[in-house]
Scaffold this active site. Sequence first.
Site, mmCIF file in Angstrom:
data_model
loop_
_atom_site.group_PDB
_atom_site.id
_atom_site.type_symbol
_atom_site.label_atom_id
_atom_site.label_comp_id
_atom_site.label_asym_id
_atom_site.label_seq_id
_atom_site.Cartn_x
_atom_site.Cartn_y
_atom_site.Cartn_z
ATOM 1 N N TYR A 38 1.064 15.964 1.655
ATOM 2 C CA TYR A 38 0.746 14.593 2.084
ATOM 3 C C TYR A 38 -0.772 14.431 2.215
ATOM 4 O O TYR A 38 -1.345 13.436 1.743
ATOM 5 C CB TYR A 38 1.430 14.315 3.421
ATOM 6 C CG TYR A 38 1.175 12.941 4.000
ATOM 7 C CD1 TYR A 38 1.899 11.833 3.579
ATOM 8 C CD2 TYR A 38 0.205 12.752 4.995
ATOM 9 C CE1 TYR A 38 1.669 10.572 4.122
ATOM 10 C CE2 TYR A 38 -0.036 11.496 5.541
ATOM 11 C CZ TYR A 38 0.701 10.411 5.100
ATOM 12 O OH TYR A 38 0.462 9.163 5.642
ATOM 13 N N SER B 260 -4.751 7.366 5.258
ATOM 14 C CA SER B 260 -4.385 8.038 6.505
ATOM 15 C C SER B 260 -5.635 8.779 6.963
ATOM 16 O O SER B 260 -6.506 9.091 6.141
ATOM 17 C CB SER B 260 -3.259 9.053 6.229
ATOM 18 O OG SER B 260 -3.093 9.934 7.324
HETATM 19 N N1 LIG Z 1 2.845 5.837 10.780
HETATM 20 C C1 LIG Z 1 1.778 6.581 10.732
HETATM 21 O O1 LIG Z 1 1.476 7.307 11.706
HETATM 22 C C2 LIG Z 1 0.888 6.558 9.515
HETATM 23 C C3 LIG Z 1 -0.354 7.199 9.632
HETATM 24 C C4 LIG Z 1 -1.196 7.192 8.538
HETATM 25 C C5 LIG Z 1 -0.837 6.546 7.363
HETATM 26 N N2 LIG Z 1 0.381 5.935 7.279
HETATM 27 C C6 LIG Z 1 0.706 5.276 5.998
HETATM 28 O O2 LIG Z 1 1.131 3.956 6.251
HETATM 29 C C7 LIG Z 1 1.957 3.501 5.178
HETATM 30 C C8 LIG Z 1 3.199 2.835 5.741
HETATM 31 O O3 LIG Z 1 3.964 3.801 6.435
HETATM 32 P P1 LIG Z 1 4.713 3.473 7.820
HETATM 33 O O4 LIG Z 1 4.104 4.328 8.847
HETATM 34 O O5 LIG Z 1 4.784 2.023 8.027
HETATM 35 O O6 LIG Z 1 6.160 4.110 7.544
HETATM 36 P P2 LIG Z 1 7.511 3.495 6.976
HETATM 37 O O7 LIG Z 1 8.028 2.484 7.943
HETATM 38 O O8 LIG Z 1 8.346 4.642 6.595
HETATM 39 O O9 LIG Z 1 7.022 2.679 5.682
HETATM 40 C C9 LIG Z 1 6.934 3.202 4.419
HETATM 41 C C10 LIG Z 1 7.436 2.111 3.487
HETATM 42 O O10 LIG Z 1 7.179 2.516 2.129
HETATM 43 C C11 LIG Z 1 8.355 2.249 1.385
HETATM 44 N N3 LIG Z 1 8.440 3.125 0.220
HETATM 45 C C12 LIG Z 1 8.515 4.470 0.195
HETATM 46 N N4 LIG Z 1 8.590 4.916 -1.073
HETATM 47 C C13 LIG Z 1 8.561 3.810 -1.858
HETATM 48 C C14 LIG Z 1 8.602 3.598 -3.253
HETATM 49 N N5 LIG Z 1 8.680 4.629 -4.117
HETATM 50 N N6 LIG Z 1 8.533 2.328 -3.732
HETATM 51 C C15 LIG Z 1 8.439 1.284 -2.872
HETATM 52 N N7 LIG Z 1 8.407 1.417 -1.535
HETATM 53 C C16 LIG Z 1 8.466 2.662 -1.042
HETATM 54 C C17 LIG Z 1 9.501 2.475 2.344
HETATM 55 O O11 LIG Z 1 10.636 1.775 1.851
HETATM 56 P P3 LIG Z 1 12.126 2.379 1.922
HETATM 57 O O12 LIG Z 1 12.671 1.872 3.201
HETATM 58 O O13 LIG Z 1 12.784 1.807 0.697
HETATM 59 O O14 LIG Z 1 12.010 3.893 1.866
HETATM 60 C C18 LIG Z 1 8.941 1.888 3.635
HETATM 61 O O15 LIG Z 1 9.202 0.502 3.727
HETATM 62 C C19 LIG Z 1 2.241 4.738 4.316
HETATM 63 O O16 LIG Z 1 1.408 4.720 3.169
HETATM 64 C C20 LIG Z 1 1.855 5.881 5.232
HETATM 65 O O17 LIG Z 1 1.485 7.038 4.508
HETATM 66 C C21 LIG Z 1 1.254 5.925 8.322
#
Ligand SMILES: NC(=O)c1ccc[n+]([C@@H]2O[C@H](COP(=O)([O-])OP(=O)(O)OC[C@H]3O[C@@H](n4cnc5c(N)ncnc54)[C@H](OP(=O)(O)O)[C@@H]3O)[C@@H](O)[C@H]2O)c1
Length: 248
Positions: free
Chosen positions: A153, A140
């Site tokens: 975080y 991130s």
């Molecule tokens: N969106 C943003 O603005 C942003 C910015 C910077 C970085 N990121 C990073 O991008 C990555 C993806 O996030 P996203 O934005 O796409 O959000 P998201 O849709 O909430 O995706 C997170 C995914 O991780 C899974 N997950 C969470 N805990 C887990 C575990 N213990 N074991 C296996 N799977 C798990 C969730 O599955 P469940 O449905 O089972 O919970 C979900 O599918 C993350 O690492 C996040 O920190 C996002």
Amino acid sequence: MSSPVVLITGGLTGIGRAAAVAFAKKGANVVVAGRRDEAGKALAEELRGFGSEAEFINADVRKEDDVRALVDRTIERFGRLDVAVNNAGTEGRPGPITDQTAESYAATFDTNVLGTLLSVKHELRVMQAQGSGSIINISSTYGHEGGAGASVYVASKHAVEGMTKSAALEAANSGVRVNAVAPGPIETGMLDRFTGTSERKAALLKTVPLGRVGDPADIARAAVFLASEDASFITGQILTVDGGKTAG
Ligand SMILES: NC(=O)c1ccc[n+]([C@@H]2O[C@H](COP(=O)([O-])OP(=O)(O)OC[C@H]3O[C@@H](n4cnc5c(N)ncnc54)[C@H](OP(=O)(O)O)[C@@H]3O)[C@@H](O)[C@H]2O)c1
């Protein structure tokens, strides 16, 4: 190589899902890992529609047995592992540092840091033996800057970036590259949970010079690039994809 084999953790939603679709459209065979069987099987079916030999495997990245089995089953099914996108992540419990607890720390670090550690460990186990591979951790912009209300975080993503660079150094002589993509605000469920209200989300978007929130596909394309031969001399790097947010 014929079709590369790509493993994506947390692959059922948001950035992980977009990465699964992007790699499948590029002709990769994709293993999507997640915690929900029905959604996982439906996504694998959708990916097969792009010609990918896709599989869903249930795995919680906090559990070493799950992660070990995820990698082993990928090898049993496809015989190799070329690319891993360690995307599973949680925002934990945002709020001031004075409200954080041992429990909120563990809820965040167990997935973001331990989960990345276990994933890299078991992916490297097979990639180093294979003599090739590309690992992409999803960090991130908070992995290299501060964020009020997001201290735990932020700390977890700083750990991901340090781990990425260290793993890259350890893996380089075996022909395995390890990099990270650091997204800015991307339109996913996590962004909505992080910002909480449409007013806070709109205020955050004003801080993006390119004037829009990122699309999960923006991050997927960066991962596809880092996995490709075009990035063959890139390792130990953090590729920020944030519409210019951290340029100032
Ligand atoms: N969106 C943003 O603005 C942003 C910015 C910077 C970085 N990121 C990073 O991008 C990555 C993806 O996030 P996203 O934005 O796409 O959000 P998201 O849709 O909430 O995706 C997170 C995914 O991780 C899974 N997950 C969470 N805990 C887990 C575990 N213990 N074991 C296996 N799977 C798990 C969730 O599955 P469940 O449905 O089972 O919970 C979900 O599918 C993350 O690492 C996040 O920190 C996002």
